[in-house]
Design a protein around this motif. Structure first.
Motif, PDB file in Angstrom:
ATOM      1  N   ALA A  27       0.859  -1.177   0.000  1.00  0.00           N
ATOM      2  CA  ALA A  27       0.000   0.000   0.000  1.00  0.00           C
ATOM      3  C   ALA A  27       0.896   1.228   0.000  1.00  0.00           C
ATOM      4  CB  ALA A  27      -0.915   0.011   1.216  1.00  0.00           C
ATOM      5  N   VAL A  28       0.604   2.157  -0.895  1.00  0.00           N
ATOM      6  CA  VAL A  28       1.308   3.437  -0.948  1.00  0.00           C
ATOM      7  C   VAL A  28       0.269   4.503  -0.651  1.00  0.00           C
ATOM      8  CG1 VAL A  28       2.597   5.052  -2.387  1.00  0.00           C
ATOM      9  CG2 VAL A  28       2.946   2.590  -2.664  1.00  0.00           C
ATOM     10  N   LEU A  29       0.540   5.307   0.368  1.00  0.00           N
ATOM     11  CA  LEU A  29      -0.366   6.390   0.742  1.00  0.00           C
ATOM     12  C   LEU A  29       0.392   7.704   0.630  1.00  0.00           C
ATOM     13  CD1 LEU A  29      -0.891   4.006   3.311  1.00  0.00           C
ATOM     14  CD2 LEU A  29      -2.997   5.259   3.013  1.00  0.00           C
ATOM     15  N   PHE A  30      -0.247   8.705   0.040  1.00  0.00           N
ATOM     16  CA  PHE A  30       0.384  10.014  -0.053  1.00  0.00           C
ATOM     17  C   PHE A  30      -0.662  11.111   0.051  1.00  0.00           C
ATOM     18  CE2 PHE A  30      -0.866   9.166  -4.366  1.00  0.00           C
ATOM     19  CZ  PHE A  30      -1.216  10.408  -4.883  1.00  0.00           C
ATOM     20  N   THR A  31      -0.224  12.272   0.517  1.00  0.00           N
ATOM     21  CA  THR A  31      -1.117  13.420   0.605  1.00  0.00           C
ATOM     22  C   THR A  31      -0.937  14.279  -0.628  1.00  0.00           C
ATOM     23  OG1 THR A  31       0.534  14.575   1.938  1.00  0.00           O
ATOM     24  CG2 THR A  31      -1.269  13.505   3.122  1.00  0.00           C
ATOM     25  N   GLU A  32      -2.050  14.748  -1.132  1.00  0.00           N
ATOM     26  CA  GLU A  32      -2.057  15.537  -2.361  1.00  0.00           C
ATOM     27  C   GLU A  32      -1.338  16.873  -2.199  1.00  0.00           C
ATOM     28  OE1 GLU A  32      -5.870  17.078  -4.250  1.00  0.00           O
ATOM     29  OE2 GLU A  32      -5.464  15.203  -5.322  1.00  0.00           O
ATOM     30  N   ASN A  33      -1.444  17.481  -1.024  1.00  0.00           N
ATOM     31  CA  ASN A  33      -0.860  18.803  -0.814  1.00  0.00           C
ATOM     32  C   ASN A  33       0.352  18.791   0.104  1.00  0.00           C
ATOM     33  OD1 ASN A  33      -2.741  20.175  -2.482  1.00  0.00           O
ATOM     34  ND2 ASN A  33      -4.253  19.992  -0.854  1.00  0.00           N
ATOM     35  N   LYS A  37       5.071   3.940   2.020  1.00  0.00           N
ATOM     36  CA  LYS A  37       4.845   2.673   1.326  1.00  0.00           C
ATOM     37  C   LYS A  37       4.925   1.555   2.350  1.00  0.00           C
ATOM     38  CE  LYS A  37       6.512  -0.236  -2.440  1.00  0.00           C
ATOM     39  NZ  LYS A  37       7.420  -0.296  -3.596  1.00  0.00           N
ATOM     40  N   LEU A  38       3.847   0.781   2.461  1.00  0.00           N
ATOM     41  CA  LEU A  38       3.772  -0.359   3.372  1.00  0.00           C
ATOM     42  C   LEU A  38       3.881  -1.624   2.523  1.00  0.00           C
ATOM     43  CD1 LEU A  38       0.714   0.948   5.382  1.00  0.00           C
ATOM     44  CD2 LEU A  38       3.111   1.169   6.008  1.00  0.00           C
ATOM     45  N   THR A  39       4.831  -2.501   2.856  1.00  0.00           N
ATOM     46  CA  THR A  39       5.041  -3.698   2.048  1.00  0.00           C
ATOM     47  C   THR A  39       4.721  -4.957   2.847  1.00  0.00           C
ATOM     48  OG1 THR A  39       7.374  -3.862   2.668  1.00  0.00           O
ATOM     49  CG2 THR A  39       6.848  -2.556   0.707  1.00  0.00           C
ATOM     50  N   ASP A  40       4.535  -6.046   2.142  1.00  0.00           N
ATOM     51  CA  ASP A  40       4.291  -7.368   2.724  1.00  0.00           C
ATOM     52  C   ASP A  40       3.044  -7.413   3.610  1.00  0.00           C
ATOM     53  OD1 ASP A  40       6.514  -8.344   1.406  1.00  0.00           O
ATOM     54  OD2 ASP A  40       7.852  -7.977   3.091  1.00  0.00           O
ATOM     55  N   LEU A  41       1.989  -6.737   3.183  1.00  0.00           N
ATOM     56  CA  LEU A  41       0.716  -6.784   3.907  1.00  0.00           C
ATOM     57  C   LEU A  41       0.006  -8.080   3.529  1.00  0.00           C
ATOM     58  CD1 LEU A  41      -0.284  -3.082   3.264  1.00  0.00           C
ATOM     59  CD2 LEU A  41       0.517  -4.049   5.420  1.00  0.00           C
ATOM     60  N   PHE A  59      -3.006   4.962  -2.778  1.00  0.00           N
ATOM     61  CA  PHE A  59      -4.112   5.749  -2.242  1.00  0.00           C
ATOM     62  C   PHE A  59      -3.715   7.214  -2.123  1.00  0.00           C
ATOM     63  CE2 PHE A  59      -4.488   1.456  -0.645  1.00  0.00           C
ATOM     64  CZ  PHE A  59      -5.816   1.150  -0.877  1.00  0.00           C
ATOM     65  N   ASN A  60      -4.642   8.094  -2.480  1.00  0.00           N
ATOM     66  CA  ASN A  60      -4.467   9.536  -2.387  1.00  0.00           C
ATOM     67  C   ASN A  60      -5.259  10.044  -1.177  1.00  0.00           C
ATOM     68  OD1 ASN A  60      -4.093  12.235  -2.920  1.00  0.00           O
ATOM     69  ND2 ASN A  60      -5.442  12.287  -4.702  1.00  0.00           N
ATOM     70  N   ILE A  61      -4.591  10.770  -0.291  1.00  0.00           N
ATOM     71  CA  ILE A  61      -5.254  11.355   0.873  1.00  0.00           C
ATOM     72  C   ILE A  61      -5.470  12.825   0.564  1.00  0.00           C
ATOM     73  CG2 ILE A  61      -5.054  11.870   3.339  1.00  0.00           C
ATOM     74  CD1 ILE A  61      -3.016   9.496   3.454  1.00  0.00           C
ATOM     75  N   GLU A  98     -13.895  17.647   4.552  1.00  0.00           N
ATOM     76  CA  GLU A  98     -13.755  16.273   5.045  1.00  0.00           C
ATOM     77  C   GLU A  98     -12.575  15.581   4.358  1.00  0.00           C
ATOM     78  OE1 GLU A  98     -16.224  12.057   4.903  1.00  0.00           O
ATOM     79  OE2 GLU A  98     -17.197  13.894   4.248  1.00  0.00           O
ATOM     80  N   TRP A  99     -11.777  14.831   5.147  1.00  0.00           N
ATOM     81  CA  TRP A  99     -10.661  14.071   4.599  1.00  0.00           C
ATOM     82  C   TRP A  99     -11.167  12.773   3.992  1.00  0.00           C
ATOM     83  CZ3 TRP A  99      -5.973  15.928   3.880  1.00  0.00           C
ATOM     84  CH2 TRP A  99      -5.535  17.002   4.657  1.00  0.00           C
ATOM     85  N   VAL A 100     -10.611  12.396   2.832  1.00  0.00           N
ATOM     86  CA  VAL A 100     -10.949  11.137   2.184  1.00  0.00           C
ATOM     87  C   VAL A 100      -9.667  10.425   1.762  1.00  0.00           C
ATOM     88  CG1 VAL A 100     -13.238  11.816   1.374  1.00  0.00           C
ATOM     89  CG2 VAL A 100     -11.245  12.256  -0.061  1.00  0.00           C
ATOM     90  N   VAL A 101      -9.760   9.096   1.685  1.00  0.00           N
ATOM     91  CA  VAL A 101      -8.664   8.271   1.190  1.00  0.00           C
ATOM     92  C   VAL A 101      -9.211   7.571  -0.047  1.00  0.00           C
ATOM     93  CG1 VAL A 101      -7.088   6.369   1.698  1.00  0.00           C
ATOM     94  CG2 VAL A 101      -7.773   7.942   3.533  1.00  0.00           C
TER      95      VAL A 101
END
Length: 127
Positions: A24-30, A52-56, A89-91, A98-101
């Motif tokens: 899973a790769v998570l990043f914030t747009e701003n 980046k979270l690996t081996d989930l 995923f884009n945060i 409201e925050w969304v993922v």
């Protein structure tokens, strides 16, 4: 009876052998810096804009996003993953604040190019 136990054990071992981990790769747009908590365990100790979270191994996790700037609040969501894939995923904040993922992309692990030694501004965490 012994045959049934042997068959059951063989099936369990076979299923585990074919289990596929995910990333899973998570990043914030701003560029807001954050920490990721999965199932109550903090994944990155230093807040980052890209994690980046690996081996989930599970198909879903209870996820909490803790922003470095406490005034931004936090996000409490379920994280659903496609098996054997890198899920990006884009945060971001909606127009109502409201925050969304949101899922940005899902790429099968077999199709990913070889990973470089390091990506600038990305915190890689092995689950």
């Amino acid at each position: 009876m012994r045959k049934i136990y042997t068959l059951a054990a063989t099936l369990i071992i076979a299923l585990n052998a074919f289990a596929q981990n995910s990333n899973a790769v998570l990043f914030t747009e701003n560029g807001e810096r954050f920490q990721v908590v999965l199932n109550g365990i903090i994944q990155n100790t230093t807040p980052s804009t890209n994690v980046k979270l690996t081996d989930l191994i599970a198909p879903n996790y209870k996820m909490k996003i803790l922003f470095e700037d406490k005034s931004l609040g936090e996000i409490d969501k379920n994280l659903f993953l496609e098996a054997a894939a890198e899920n990006t995923f884009n945060i971001k904040r909606k127009s109502n604040g409201e925050w969304v993922v949101r899922v940005l992309s899902i790429t099968p692990l077999a199709q990913l190019p070889p990973a470089p030694q390091s990506v600038p501004n990305q915190n890689v965490v092995v689950y």
